[in-house]
Design a protein around this motif. Sequence first.
Motif, PDB file in Angstrom:
ATOM      1  N   MET A 149      88.372  38.114  95.490  1.00  0.00           N
ATOM      2  CA  MET A 149      89.550  37.719  94.709  1.00  0.00           C
ATOM      3  C   MET A 149      90.075  38.834  93.813  1.00  0.00           C
ATOM      4  N   THR A 150      90.174  40.024  94.381  1.00  0.00           N
ATOM      5  CA  THR A 150      90.821  41.135  93.694  1.00  0.00           C
ATOM      6  C   THR A 150      92.193  41.337  94.327  1.00  0.00           C
ATOM      7  N   VAL A 151      93.124  41.848  93.557  1.00  0.00           N
ATOM      8  CA  VAL A 151      94.457  42.062  94.110  1.00  0.00           C
ATOM      9  C   VAL A 151      94.504  43.374  94.893  1.00  0.00           C
ATOM     10  N   TRP A 152      93.607  44.293  94.569  1.00  0.00           N
ATOM     11  CA  TRP A 152      93.589  45.583  95.266  1.00  0.00           C
ATOM     12  C   TRP A 152      92.767  45.484  96.562  1.00  0.00           C
ATOM     13  N   GLY A 153      92.887  46.531  97.377  1.00  0.00           N
ATOM     14  CA  GLY A 153      92.181  46.544  98.662  1.00  0.00           C
ATOM     15  C   GLY A 153      92.853  45.676  99.714  1.00  0.00           C
TER      16      GLY A 153
END
Length: 247
Positions: A149-153
């Motif tokens: 649940m990260t916005v990056w990657g």
Amino acid sequence: MFLSVIIPAYNCEKTIVRAIKSTGVHLNNQIEVIVVNNGSTDNTEMLIKKERKNNKNIIYAESESGVSNARNKGIEMSRGNWITFLDADDCLQNLDNKLRKLLLNIGEGLVIGNYLVGKSIINLYSMTKNKDNYSAIINQMLKNPTKYMTVWGKFYRNDLIKKENIRFNNQLKYSEDSEFLIRYVLLCKQIRFINDNVYNYTLSKDSTVRSYNPQMIYEYEKAIFQIKKDLNKYSEYENSFKIFILM
């Protein structure tokens, strides 16, 4: 323009040039980098403007304070078919012709890659057992928020973001990226995982989430209530959401 890289920049004079160069913007004229300065008091602004002198695809912008405001400003300015987000102390990896061809030719709305935390590989491709099952993916994401649940990657379709007016909630100070991601995946319907490392996350001893702050409890609670509201119509994710809260 096939890709817009959005970088929020706040007092990051030690790492901002490295972050910009990691995007490949100096090697590929189909990549634009939008660096949004949101209140820096060090040499960040000067270094960004120095980098953009010889490259019209490096764009300098300013926003009100807060990472959500910076990312939203970048979204508004973006021209690429796809958007990805980069934190100023991290780096992108493998933005090569292979990835470009993939993004130009697939129908999915979200592309998720593996990433590095320090020297450790987080292999989401191997971890995700039901890669063709949209609901199973969302359930797994909710159950493993620290991994997924990260916005990056990740790579997002710009036309979907603009059409549905998906923006970061600037009332949230923590988990604003998780909340943005949930709203996006509920609309994109199809997700593609790739078995390549696309992001390098830098571990920082000064990270705010590593130091105790009683205000964090209240801020996380705000984010949880907002995500619950986002998921309200989707009973199939109810149990996974409970695990998300615990995590």
